[in-house]
Design an enzyme around this catalytic site. Structure first.
Site, PDB file in Angstrom:
ATOM      1  N   ASP A 177       0.778  -1.340  -0.051  1.00 23.12           N
ATOM      2  CA  ASP A 177      -0.007   0.032  -0.014  1.00 23.12           C
ATOM      3  C   ASP A 177       0.767   1.496  -0.084  1.00 23.12           C
ATOM      4  O   ASP A 177       1.954   1.314   0.383  1.00 23.12           O
ATOM      5  CB  ASP A 177      -0.957   0.020   1.123  1.00 23.12           C
ATOM      6  CG  ASP A 177      -0.289  -0.170   2.623  1.00 23.12           C
ATOM      7  OD1 ASP A 177       0.790  -0.925   2.718  1.00 23.12           O
ATOM      8  OD2 ASP A 177      -0.534   0.558   3.487  1.00 23.12           O
TER       9      ASP A 177
ATOM     10  N   GLU B 106       0.256  -1.466   5.680  1.00 24.25           N
ATOM     11  CA  GLU B 106       1.178  -0.847   6.445  1.00 24.25           C
ATOM     12  C   GLU B 106       0.803   0.789   6.801  1.00 24.25           C
ATOM     13  O   GLU B 106       1.046   1.012   7.996  1.00 24.25           O
ATOM     14  CB  GLU B 106       2.477  -0.993   6.104  1.00 24.25           C
ATOM     15  CG  GLU B 106       3.710  -0.385   6.983  1.00 24.25           C
ATOM     16  CD  GLU B 106       3.983   0.979   6.743  1.00 24.25           C
ATOM     17  OE1 GLU B 106       4.879   1.479   7.826  1.00 24.25           O
ATOM     18  OE2 GLU B 106       3.660   1.522   6.012  1.00 24.25           O
TER      19      GLU B 106
END
Length: 417
Positions: A88, A151
């Site tokens: 991400d 994350e």
């Protein structure tokens, strides 16, 4: 060979940047996993997709399946080195002068969301393993690829789930969420994201009736209480050694009002206001204690507000990372590899921490204490900001360092950047 084939891995980076994996909301993970399989399958990897159960990660910000990808060699004959990358990125945000979801190359500078954090590290890994195969480099480790979700602030990061399921099964673990700096990682802060929903009652803004309750205005006492807490929190200092750019100033705890959303037009009172608070928690503090402080400040502000209701929800949590280099067997070799790859003198490395956060704290809690850190972020490359960039030189240097670490045999002294 790494440098000579830069056109190939820069093209691969362009394809990854074009795939939107912004969190929030994180809807692009499955498509991104398809692209990763296409890149790494020719190198002899087989893949397993592991989805985090929705009950663990569901928040108002998060949408779409949490698809984590594990890539392993078809035959594992050596000790294993896990190579971790989060898939991400921060949302593009405002202020870009170049398209955020396209790779723009200007000389040796590469612009785009995720170039530094951390899609650029994926192509550094690709360049490393492609070169090892084509040059016939014998490896001392079998690489285990860990491409993980959420994350950037999610409630249940993918690597946490993998670690708790016993799937981070490796002799050494290399986390590529760090910087292109001569650093020995001393650890980092934890992080909490708390969403606050203030409910009012929407009416026409020209209506003098007392029935209307402006949710944005009634959020102000809560914001004032949080700002008072901010002053208290940010007076606290950490024993974690600070990075060199702070010039001796200590790292401090942080509290940030990160987002406020409420209202839609001038002719109506806003019926709801949503506030997002981020708290960076020092390893010296208690995560639960930090959350209790925030909740107490919200309650204090609520007592002075006419809001119909105030609700809070924890929407993101990352545990602190503590002493990831302590007693480790692999840090000395990784330091030599970084020295050789980037051309940094061994004596120039500085041990320090950071007030940023990492999902590696969950990995430590699952039993993997030593974590090697590398990456592409620098203080000036606008990570999470507009016009994020990395450079061809840094991707090349990181690939050199990874190849030196993974290869069987001693690492030469020094190197050319």
């Amino acid at each position: 060979m790494i440098a000579a084939r830069q056109d190939d891995w820069i093209a691969a980076l362009g394809g990854l940047i074009a795939l939107d994996t912004s969190f929030p909301p994180g809807v692009g993970y499955a498509t991104f996993a398809d692209a990763l399989e296409a890149l790494f399958a020719p190198l002899g990897f087989t893949f397993r997709r592991v989805e985090v159960p929705e009950a663990l990660w569901r928040t108002p910000e998060a949408q779409g399946a949490r698809v984590n990808l594990i890539g392993a060699p078809r035959e594992r004959t050596q000790p294993t080195c896990g190579i971790y990358v989060h898939t991400d990125c921060a949302p593009p945000g405002e202020g870009w002068t170049r398209p955020p979801l396209a790779l723009t190359r200007e000389g040796d500078v590469l612009y785009g969301r995720g170039t530094a954090d951390m899609k650029g590290t994926i192509v550094a890994t690709l360049a490393t393993l492609t070169t090892a195969r084509d040059a016939g480099v014998a490896l001392r480790y079998d690489p285990l690829l860990l491409f993980c979700t959420d994350e950037e602030g999610g409630l249940y990061p993918g690597v946490r789930y993998l670690a708790e399921q016993g799937l981070v099964d490796c002799d050494a673990l290399l986390c590529l969420n760090g910087g292109a700096t001569a650093r020995i990682w001393a650890g980092c802060f934890g992080s909490l994201d708390v969403a606050i929903t203030v409910e009012g009652r929407a009416v026409h803004s020209g209506d003098p009736s007392p029935l209307g309750v402006n949710a944005v205005e009634e959020a102000l006492p809560i914001l004032h209480a949080l700002m008072a807490l901010k002053a208290t929190v940010q007076a606290r200092t950490s024993a974690l050694p600070p990075p060199p750019h702070l010039e001796g100033r200590p790292l401090t705890a942080r509290l940030t009002i990160a987002a406020i959303h409420g209202g839609a037009k001038g002719s109506a009172l806003p019926g709801a206001c949503r506030i997002l608070v981020n708290r960076r928690v020092m390893p010296d503090e208690s995560m639960d204690g930090a959350l209790t402080e925030i909740e107490a400040a919200i309650a204090e502000g609520r007592a002075r507000s006419r809001a119909l209701s105030v609700a809070t929800q924890l929407v993101g949590r990352l545990e602190p990372v503590i002493d990831p280099d302590a007693g480790g067997r692999h840090w000395p070799r990784w330091q030599r590899a970084l020295s050789w790859g980037f051309g940094w003198p061994m004596g120039g490395f500085v041990r320090h921490g950071a007030s940023s956060s990492s999902d590696m704290g969950f990995v430590q809690r699952a039993g993997v204490q030593e974590i090697l850190l590398g990456g592409l972020s620098r203080p000036d490359n606008r990570t999470h900001g507009p016009d994020e960039f990395t450079t061809v030189q840094d991707i090349t240097a990181l690939a050199r360092a990874m190849l030196a670490f993974l290869a069987d045999g001693p690492i030469p002294e020094g190197g050319s950047a």
